[in-house]
Design a protein around this motif. Structure first.
Motif, PDB file in Angstrom:
ATOM      1  N   SER A 134     -13.501  -3.349 -12.623  1.00 34.26           N
ATOM      2  CA  SER A 134     -13.222  -3.811 -11.263  1.00 34.26           C
ATOM      3  C   SER A 134     -12.926  -2.626 -10.346  1.00 34.26           C
ATOM      4  CB  SER A 134     -12.024  -4.769 -11.258  1.00 34.26           C
ATOM      5  OG  SER A 134     -10.826  -4.025 -11.368  1.00 34.26           O
ATOM      6  N   GLU A 135     -13.018  -2.880  -9.053  1.00 35.18           N
ATOM      7  CA  GLU A 135     -12.762  -1.846  -8.053  1.00 35.18           C
ATOM      8  C   GLU A 135     -11.349  -1.265  -8.232  1.00 35.18           C
ATOM      9  OE1 GLU A 135     -14.458  -0.445  -5.711  1.00 35.18           O
ATOM     10  OE2 GLU A 135     -12.847   0.459  -4.520  1.00 35.18           O
ATOM     11  N   GLU A 136     -10.380  -2.153  -8.446  1.00 40.61           N
ATOM     12  CA  GLU A 136      -8.986  -1.696  -8.580  1.00 40.61           C
ATOM     13  C   GLU A 136      -8.786  -0.834  -9.821  1.00 40.61           C
ATOM     14  OE1 GLU A 136      -6.431  -4.804  -6.011  1.00 40.61           O
ATOM     15  OE2 GLU A 136      -6.788  -5.295  -8.111  1.00 40.61           O
ATOM     16  N   ASN A 160      -7.679   3.096  -9.938  1.00 42.61           N
ATOM     17  CA  ASN A 160      -6.489   3.484 -10.689  1.00 42.61           C
ATOM     18  C   ASN A 160      -6.821   4.285 -11.937  1.00 42.61           C
ATOM     19  OD1 ASN A 160      -4.026   2.390  -9.360  1.00 42.61           O
ATOM     20  ND2 ASN A 160      -5.276   0.556  -9.382  1.00 42.61           N
ATOM     21  N   TYR A 195     -10.051  -4.995 -15.823  1.00 39.53           N
ATOM     22  CA  TYR A 195      -9.293  -5.135 -14.574  1.00 39.53           C
ATOM     23  C   TYR A 195      -8.019  -4.305 -14.655  1.00 39.53           C
ATOM     24  CZ  TYR A 195     -12.086  -9.386 -13.821  1.00 39.53           C
ATOM     25  OH  TYR A 195     -13.107 -10.270 -13.636  1.00 39.53           O
ATOM     26  N   ASN A 196      -7.400  -4.095 -13.487  1.00 42.95           N
ATOM     27  CA  ASN A 196      -6.057  -3.520 -13.475  1.00 42.95           C
ATOM     28  C   ASN A 196      -5.165  -4.445 -12.661  1.00 42.95           C
ATOM     29  OD1 ASN A 196      -3.696  -2.043 -12.743  1.00 42.95           O
ATOM     30  ND2 ASN A 196      -4.730  -0.219 -13.498  1.00 42.95           N
ATOM     31  N   ALA A 250      -1.388  -3.250  -9.993  1.00 41.73           N
ATOM     32  CA  ALA A 250      -1.263  -3.177  -8.531  1.00 41.73           C
ATOM     33  C   ALA A 250      -0.832  -4.534  -7.976  1.00 41.73           C
ATOM     34  CB  ALA A 250      -2.590  -2.735  -7.914  1.00 41.73           C
ATOM     35  N   HIS A 251      -1.360  -5.597  -8.566  1.00 45.00           N
ATOM     36  CA  HIS A 251      -0.953  -6.941  -8.138  1.00 45.00           C
ATOM     37  C   HIS A 251       0.543  -7.148  -8.417  1.00 45.00           C
ATOM     38  CE1 HIS A 251      -1.458 -11.174  -7.171  1.00 45.00           C
ATOM     39  NE2 HIS A 251      -0.687 -11.441  -8.215  1.00 45.00           N
ATOM     40  N   TYR A 261      -1.354   3.027  -4.924  1.00 48.33           N
ATOM     41  CA  TYR A 261      -2.539   2.245  -4.541  1.00 48.33           C
ATOM     42  C   TYR A 261      -2.126   0.922  -3.895  1.00 48.33           C
ATOM     43  CZ  TYR A 261      -6.686  -0.689  -5.120  1.00 48.33           C
ATOM     44  OH  TYR A 261      -7.725  -1.548  -4.896  1.00 48.33           O
ATOM     45  N   ALA A 262      -1.236   0.182  -4.565  1.00 50.48           N
ATOM     46  CA  ALA A 262      -0.849  -1.145  -4.068  1.00 50.48           C
ATOM     47  C   ALA A 262      -0.116  -1.041  -2.737  1.00 50.48           C
ATOM     48  CB  ALA A 262       0.028  -1.853  -5.103  1.00 50.48           C
ATOM     49  N   ALA A 265      -0.762   3.197  -9.725  1.00 50.70           N
ATOM     50  CA  ALA A 265      -0.908   1.771  -9.388  1.00 50.70           C
ATOM     51  C   ALA A 265       0.000   1.416  -8.211  1.00 50.70           C
ATOM     52  CB  ALA A 265      -0.567   0.912 -10.603  1.00 50.70           C
ATOM     53  N   LYS A 290      -2.688  -0.111  -0.047  1.00 49.20           N
ATOM     54  CA  LYS A 290      -3.691  -1.164   0.202  1.00 49.20           C
ATOM     55  C   LYS A 290      -3.087  -2.410   0.853  1.00 49.20           C
ATOM     56  CE  LYS A 290      -6.914  -4.163  -2.232  1.00 49.20           C
ATOM     57  NZ  LYS A 290      -8.331  -3.932  -2.009  1.00 49.20           N
TER      58      LYS A 290
END
Ligand code: ATR
Length: 271
Positions: free
Chosen positions: A60-62, A66, A82-83, A86-87, A119-120, A116, A123
């Motif tokens: 995935s992009e995330e 990361n 996936y990562n 960040a979520h 990034y989060a 992470a 974003k």
């Protein structure tokens, strides 16, 4: 495992979630076994989050940004990485969105968890600046370079100097610890520079979840600041992974109860 198992049970979903202790040599075969044995997916943790990237079919992009995968979903033999860390950061801080936007943020650490987090925060919250404070300046510089090109609304800086860090802390709305300082067995320590202070107007997030109330969070409480513990990130990343695996909403209340019980139990059995 405790939170995923409790969530699966609550929703009466017919999956088992378990743990495997993995040697580096086993990793390629194990990832291949996700396909051949028809696993729905896997969570990946330290030190394999980077190493699984070449072993999956799609990232995935995330996860790309990361440089780490913590969740793999098996879609009929096609493995997608996936990562969800960040979520987890997003969930932890969502309540404070307006206060973070256009303001200053200080992040301690420059490892995988810091990446992470940076990034989060960039974003989802678009702060004016993010200052990364790390013992090894080189590690922080790499994050600054990678994210400066990606996020235009935020300016990224880094330092390993106490004075610079303290000054930036004075004007930040959010302070985050992503280092392992404060985690057992370093539970009596916090990552802040010697002459720094926390203010009542600030938000402090510590992604360390064991102990639940870290030395940093104790200081923040004393200063009257608002605090967020690492358990929120743990639950948030787990919730996103659970939703990717099952397409069901994660039963957060039950998961929280189970995780808190486990942490209290681990605290009692070690003290
Ligand atoms: P993770 O991937 O879980 O974030 P990591 O890559 O080992 O773990 O990163 C740990 C972070 O904590 C790093 O920023 C590390 O600083 P260095 O880059 O200088 O190694 C920081 N850290 C760990 N122990 C520390 C300590 N005793 N004092 C200060 N920083 C520490």
């Amino acid at each position: 495992p405790a939170m995923h198992t409790a969530a699966l049970k609550k929703l009466e979903l017919d999956y088992d979630y378990g743990v495997m202790d993995v040697n580096p040599e086993m990793l390629p075969n194990l990832i291949a076994a996700l396909r051949s044995l028809n696993f729905r997916g896997a969570n990946i943790t330290v030190p394999y989050k980077e190493k699984v990237i070449p072993l999956v079919d799609e990232v995935s992009e995330e996860a790309k940004m990361n440089g780490a995968v913590n969740t793999i979903v098996n879609n009929g033999g096609r493995l997608v990485g996936y990562n969800t860390d960040a979520h987890g950061v997003y969930i932890s801080l969502a309540y404070y969105t307006e206060e973070i936007k256009n303001n200053h943020v200080v992040i301690f650490g420059a490892g995988g968890a810091a990446r992470a987090t940076v990034y989060a925060v960039a974003k989802f919250f678009s702060p004016k600046r993010i200052m990364i404070v790390n013992r090894t300046l080189e590690n922080a510089k790499i994050i600054v370079e990678d994210f400066s090109a990606k996020f235009r609304l935020t300016k990224f800086f880094c330092t390993n100097e106490h004075e610079v860090a303290s000054r930036e802390m004075n004007v930040a709305s959010l302070i985050v610890n992503t280092t392992s300082v404060g985690m057992k067995p370093l539970a009596s320590l916090h990552p802040l520079p010697p002459d720094s202070s926390i203010q009542a107007s600030q938000i402090v997030l510590d992604i360390v979840y064991n102990p639940m109330e870290t030395a940093l969070l104790k200081l923040a409480h004393k200063a009257g600041a608002r605090t967020v513990g690492g358990i929120e990130m743990l639950l948030g990343q787990g919730a996103k992974a659970f939703e990717l695996f099952t397409h069901n909403e994660f039963p957060m209340h039950i998961a929280r109860e189970v995780v808190i019980k486990e942490l209290i139990h681990s605290h009692r059995s070690h003290s």
